[in-house]
Design an enzyme around this catalytic site. Structure first.
Site, mmCIF file in Angstrom:
data_model
loop_
_atom_site.group_PDB
_atom_site.id
_atom_site.type_symbol
_atom_site.label_atom_id
_atom_site.label_comp_id
_atom_site.label_asym_id
_atom_site.label_seq_id
_atom_site.Cartn_x
_atom_site.Cartn_y
_atom_site.Cartn_z
ATOM 1 N N ASP A 342 7.959 -25.769 92.115
ATOM 2 C CA ASP A 342 6.993 -25.394 91.096
ATOM 3 C C ASP A 342 6.509 -23.963 91.323
ATOM 4 O O ASP A 342 6.219 -23.572 92.460
ATOM 5 C CB ASP A 342 5.810 -26.372 91.155
ATOM 6 N N GLU A 378 11.526 -23.087 89.580
ATOM 7 C CA GLU A 378 10.824 -22.727 88.350
ATOM 8 C C GLU A 378 10.498 -21.244 88.519
ATOM 9 O O GLU A 378 9.566 -20.884 89.238
ATOM 10 C CB GLU A 378 9.546 -23.542 88.173
#
Length: 708
Positions: A342, A378
């Protein structure tokens, strides 16, 4: 109680069958107490007197799995110097393998008094906070083996443990929303029939339902609020939180592996749940605030590139060690197959700017365990210069946000999208080819947890996040969505037919694109969040997958589910859709085929000229994929041959007549037509010859197949 010196490594609580070794790092502490917690609310404190390189440690014979514990750190409380030690706060072990309980929010878990942030708070947090748990590391993995599915055969399925399983009618109620539900045959059968090879689980590291959301009656549903990087989240355990969650998670991984499904974890190493300077003191802040967090010039405050209040200090050797230890633990002890990172750009911020040569990437590159599993970034964060799609090192794959945006733009009718769409369809060579990566570096997706579901993408122009309690201010405003003429739900047959066609267009485009496709859970079942594009705090039916009710007899299968399955299996059966190398745009030497490996045509059947790509209103084209010109060899060096395909895209709002090119095959057969409400197993339709014409209705695509 006997207290032996113990060892400084491994960090955390390590049970060996006779007792437990405890080790914790803190450079800031003057002294540290290990507190063993008892069910009557009392605690036994043991001072950790041994220290090696700022790691305090002790071995306690007879301390068994299930024992709850925490740390109390005695040291300086001087926020202006970045120091926030406070022995009144019972702290979680950063290396805890399991966490018990939850937080009862109040002043007790904060290091300051409400309304007086500069005044130290000495209220005891122990009765109000979570506790670490000693875990038995032994587990019978049997003959478990990692599937090790190569990227070109991978189909990812992003899923939330609770959201995917909470409403499944075939699951026992006590298992719904848990790790055990992931292992249930009904869930595994759905995944395997869908053609999924890897489930990408939204955060399962122990996370916190933060104070503000709890006060609003909401929850941190998504879980991007980690407090324990080694512990499976206890809220997803069906039968206990004294270590049972570890066994249950391992059992789920074992069952998924038996079905050939890899387990990828969405991990949040960029920040913690302790928030900004006004956040609670739960673990890292009280242990050694300045060693764990990136602090501002005024050391009372935190540098935040994540939008959550803090960022971990990626140039700290102790932070880097913790992250690498965590990654190795989940691979070696929990048998997971990879990670999706993330806000991964934050991990690259060794100083201020995003640095692809940062220490974190160096460590991952050389690590003999972590470097061998799937690593998905990401590739952005909210800091300056944080959008880094295409800029991660060669070992990494990336969520391709440009693929998502371009495919959405094409099908909603944005002008001048054909050229970029062609690049996204063929693996995004403009992003990945220059650093030695292949099309498989691109994780292609149209929807994910963050944003509209697929059904909402074709049903809403605007977000509708009122239920989140922020007056619809939260969430992305620019969704690249189109409601097909009416905002929200509709009973107009024409609008419904167009929305269903658009959904099929997105699914088909995703599966026909080079790269690695990723589905978002429930999209195959037309899941809706009623226009909420930021359901991070919605732990309820709004965000859970609604499964179709079982029906007797034939014909009850959901049409979109059947179409998605058919497209996934079409991709699996044909290597021309999952190439490992980029197209050359010329005949491939040694294949005995004079045709190029790829060719682009106007709807009139003429090869695309430069001016055709730049026409503002051009929204239609055909793509020829030559199955006889696949340049990469098979696993044993053999040549790969496949059927050839002609993909026809009409993203305009009018029907368009397409001409089958005259010199790329004499006989074709329709195998996909998104204008149809259902696939025709085995996806066989009309036959077309070279030069023949076929009309594609507005906003539809058709796939023609020519046998090898």
């Amino acid at each position: 109680m006997q207290v032996w010196p113990g060892q400084a490594y491994p960090l955390g609580a390590a049970y060996d069958g006779a007792g437990t070794n405890f080790a914790v790092f803190s450079e800031a502490a003057d002294r540290i107490e290990l507190c063993l917690l008892h069910d009557d609310g009392s605690e036994t404190a043991v001072e950790l007197r041994e220290a090696d390189a700022f790691v305090r440690h002790a071995y306690l014979p007879g301390v068994m799995p299930g024992q709850r514990y925490g740390f109390r750190v005695h040291g300086p409380y001087a926020p202006e110097r970045g120091q926030r030690c406070n022995s009144a706060k019972l702290l979680l072990d950063p290396y805890a393998r399991a966490v018990s309980g939850s937080i009862q929010w109040g002043e007790e878990v904060y290091g300051y008094h409400f309304g007086a942030p500069d005044r130290r708070n000495d209220l005891d947090s122990a009765p109000h906070t979570m506790t670490s748990v000693v875990v038995n590391p032994y587990f019978d993995w049997g003959d478990d083996r990692a599937p090790r599915t190569p990227y070109h055969e991978t189909v990812l399925y992003e899923a939330h443990v609770k959201g995917l399983t909470m409403l499944h009618p075939a699951l026992p109620e006590e298992q719904r929303g848990t790790y055990a539900a992931l292992a249930h045959p009904a869930v595994i059968e759905h995944l395997t029939e869908l053609g999924v090879t890897a489930i990408e689980l939204m955060p399962v590291h122990q996370f916190v339902n933060d104070h503000r959301l709890t006060d609003l009656g909401l929850a941190n549903y998504w879980g991007y609020n980690t407090i324990g990087f080694f512990a499976p989240h206890n809220g997803y355990a069906s039968w206990g939180d004294r270590g049972q969650q570890v066994l249950e998670f391992k059992s789920a991984v074992r069952a998924l592996h038996q079905a050939g499904i890899e387990v990828i974890l969405d991990v949040v190493y960029n920040h913690t749940a302790e928030g900004n300077h006004l956040g609670p003191t739960l673990s890292f802040r009280g242990l050694d605030n300045a060693s764990y967090y990136r602090l501002s010039a005024d050391r009372r405050y935190y540098t935040d590139t994540t939008g959550t209040g803090n960022s971990l200090l990626m140039r700290s050797p102790h932070v880097l060690q913790m992250i690498m230890d965590s990654l190795r633990y989940w691979v070696t002890e929990m048998h997971v197959d990879g990670f999706r990172f993330d806000l991964a750009a934050t991990l690259a911020r060794q100083f201020h700017e995003v640095d692809r040569l940062s220490s974190f990437f160096d460590l991952v590159q050389q690590d003999p365990v972590v470097s061998r599993v799937k690593l998905i970034a990401e590739p952005w964060d909210v800091g300056e210069g944080g959008y880094q799609v295409g800029n991660f090192p060669p070992l990494w794959t990336e969520w391709n946000g440009k693929y998502r945006d371009t495919v959405r733009d094409l099908w909603r009718g944005e002008p001048r999208t054909l050229a970029e769409f062609a690049s996204r369809l063929t693996g995004s060579s403009d992003l990945y080819q220059d650093d030695g990566r292949r099309p498989l570096a691109s994780i292609n997706f149209v929807t994910c947890h963050d944003g509209f579901t697929l059904r909402d993408l074709v049903s809403y122009n605007d977000k509708h996040n009122e239920a989140n309690g922020e007056d619809n201010r939260d969430g992305e405003n620019h969704n690249r969505s189109w409601n097909c003429g009416t905002e929200g739900e509709s009973d107009d047959p024409r609008i419904l037919a167009l929305r269903q066609r658009q959904a099929r267009n997105f699914i088909a485009t995703l599966m026909l694109s080079q790269g690695v496709p990723m589905l978002s859970h429930g999209d195959e079942l037309a899941r809706t969040q009623w226009g909420n594009n930021n359901a991070y705090c919605q732990d309820g039916p709004l965000s859970w997958v609604h499964w179709p009710d079982p029906v007797d007899g034939e014909g009850g299968e959901d049409a979109l589910l059947a179409f998605t399955r058919a497209m996934t299996w079409l991709r699996r059966d044909h290597p021309v859709f999952r190439r490992r190398r980029f197209f050359h745009g010329r005949p491939v030497q040694g294949t005995h085929d004079e045709l190029t490996d790829i060719a682009w045509f106007t709807p009139q059947g003429q090869e695309m000229a430069r001016e055709d790509w730049s026409r503002a209103q051009a929204r239609a084209l055909s793509v020829f994929l030559n199955g006889n010109s696949i340049s990469e060899p098979g696993q044993r060096g053999e040549a790969i041959h496949d059927d050839s395909f002609l993909l026809m895209f009409n993203a305009s709002d009018e029907p368009i007549e397409f001409v089958v090119p005259t010199d790329h095959g004499q006989q074709w057969q329709v195998v996909v037509d998104t204008a149809r409400s259902e696939p025709v197993p085995p996806m066989r339709g009309a036959k077309l010859g070279a030069g023949e014409r076929v009309t594609l209705v507005d906003r539809s695509l058709t796939v023609l197949q020519r046998p090898a």
